[in-house]
Design a protein around this motif. Structure first.
Motif, short mmCIF file in Angstrom:
data_model
loop_
_atom_site.label_atom_id
_atom_site.label_comp_id
_atom_site.label_asym_id
_atom_site.label_seq_id
_atom_site.Cartn_x
_atom_site.Cartn_y
_atom_site.Cartn_z
N PRO A 194 0.81 -1.22 0.00
CA PRO A 194 0.00 0.00 0.00
C PRO A 194 0.84 1.27 0.00
N ILE A 195 1.97 1.25 0.69
CA ILE A 195 2.84 2.42 0.71
C ILE A 195 3.47 2.62 -0.67
N ARG A 196 3.89 1.52 -1.28
CA ARG A 196 4.47 1.61 -2.62
C ARG A 196 3.43 2.13 -3.62
N TRP A 197 2.18 1.70 -3.46
CA TRP A 197 1.11 2.19 -4.34
C TRP A 197 0.90 3.69 -4.14
N LEU A 198 0.91 4.14 -2.88
CA LEU A 198 0.74 5.57 -2.60
C LEU A 198 1.86 6.40 -3.22
N ILE A 199 3.08 5.91 -3.11
CA ILE A 199 4.21 6.64 -3.68
C ILE A 199 4.09 6.70 -5.19
N ASN A 200 3.71 5.59 -5.81
CA ASN A 200 3.53 5.60 -7.26
C ASN A 200 2.37 6.50 -7.67
N ALA A 201 1.32 6.52 -6.88
CA ALA A 201 0.15 7.33 -7.23
C ALA A 201 0.39 8.81 -7.00
N GLY A 202 1.12 9.16 -5.95
CA GLY A 202 1.27 10.57 -5.60
C GLY A 202 2.57 11.20 -6.00
N GLY A 203 3.56 10.43 -6.30
CA GLY A 203 4.83 10.99 -6.72
C GLY A 203 5.77 11.30 -5.57
N GLU A 204 6.83 11.99 -5.92
CA GLU A 204 7.87 12.31 -4.95
C GLU A 204 7.37 13.27 -3.87
N VAL A 205 6.44 14.14 -4.25
CA VAL A 205 5.93 15.11 -3.28
C VAL A 205 5.20 14.39 -2.15
N LEU A 206 4.55 13.31 -2.45
CA LEU A 206 3.86 12.54 -1.41
C LEU A 206 4.86 11.97 -0.41
N VAL A 207 6.04 11.61 -0.89
CA VAL A 207 7.09 11.13 0.02
C VAL A 207 7.53 12.26 0.94
N MET A 208 7.65 13.48 0.39
CA MET A 208 8.02 14.63 1.23
C MET A 208 6.94 14.90 2.28
N ILE A 209 5.68 14.79 1.88
CA ILE A 209 4.59 15.00 2.83
C ILE A 209 4.64 13.94 3.92
N MET A 210 4.94 12.71 3.56
CA MET A 210 5.05 11.64 4.57
C MET A 210 6.20 11.92 5.54
N LEU A 211 7.32 12.42 5.02
CA LEU A 211 8.45 12.74 5.90
C LEU A 211 8.09 13.88 6.86
N VAL A 212 7.43 14.92 6.34
CA VAL A 212 7.00 16.03 7.19
C VAL A 212 6.01 15.52 8.23
N ALA A 213 5.10 14.64 7.81
CA ALA A 213 4.12 14.08 8.75
C ALA A 213 4.81 13.27 9.85
N MET A 214 5.82 12.51 9.49
CA MET A 214 6.53 11.73 10.51
C MET A 214 7.22 12.64 11.51
N VAL A 215 7.85 13.72 11.03
CA VAL A 215 8.50 14.66 11.95
C VAL A 215 7.45 15.35 12.82
N LEU A 216 6.33 15.75 12.21
CA LEU A 216 5.25 16.42 12.93
C LEU A 216 4.71 15.53 14.04
N PHE A 217 4.42 14.30 13.73
CA PHE A 217 3.83 13.41 14.73
C PHE A 217 4.87 12.93 15.75
N ALA A 218 6.14 12.88 15.35
CA ALA A 218 7.19 12.56 16.33
C ALA A 218 7.32 13.70 17.36
#
Length: 180
Positions: free
Chosen positions: A10-34
């Motif tokens: 599912p994560i690989r599908w999300l990355i393929n569907a949303g592109g590199e920007v989605l990976v950046m959003i996930m990284l920001v979300a991880m920092v935010l929630f940490a």
């Protein structure tokens, strides 16, 4: 190992569907929630111990009524509350970045959609609809992360305001009880 690969599908599908920007959003979300989890643990464990120590230090003072004593009490409480408030600007910044990253993902996705339509020179409505759906996914994810982050930030600000008032009240009551 194959179970791990299927769990990541599912994560690989999300990355393929949303592109590199989605990976950046996930990284920001991880920092935010940490940061959010760190603040929760700080408030639950470290802050409460520091609050008790501050109240005990205030009780053990002989002088509680002069201007210098009240000023010292105010300085102590402000320092303690400032430690609780410390990461709030960073949390607010990360919350503000998420929708902007989502918008960036949508714009770059739409550029790719229009570029691919121009290259194929076919007006396939199905391909265009699929491309638009993929392009808007980063905005959806960015807004969802921002909303959850905003809820946490507003709750943390409420906790800080309440804690500031309670700290002043507890210090005043502790002195009254110790003199009674």
């Amino acid at each position: 190992m194959p179970e791990l690969l299927t769990a990541l599908d599912p994560i690989r599908w999300l990355i393929n569907a949303g592109g590199e920007v989605l990976v950046m959003i996930m990284l920001v979300a991880m920092v935010l929630f940490a940061l959010a989890l760190e603040r929760l643990f700080y408030w639950r464990f470290t802050h409460r111990r520091a609050r008790r120590a501050l109240i005990q230090a205030w009780i053990q003072r002989r002088d509680h009524v002069t201007w210098s004593a009240l000023t010292l009490r105010e300085v102590w409480t402000r320092e303690l509350i400032a430690r609780l408030r410390m990461p709030l600007p960073w949390l607010k910044l990360l919350v503000a970045i998420c929708p902007l990253l989502g918008l960036l993902g949508t714009v770059t996705g739409m550029i790719q959609v229009f570029d691919s339509l121009a290259l194929t020179e076919s007006g396939q409505a199905r391909a265009m609809a699929d491309g638009v759906a993929r392009a808007t996914l980063p905005t959806l994810v960015g807004m969802a992360v921002a909303v959850v982050g905003l809820l946490f930030v507003s709750r943390l600000e409420q906790i800080i305001r309440r804690e500031d008032q309670r700290l002043h009240d507890r210090m005043a009551r502790a002195v009254e009880e110790s003199h009674a």
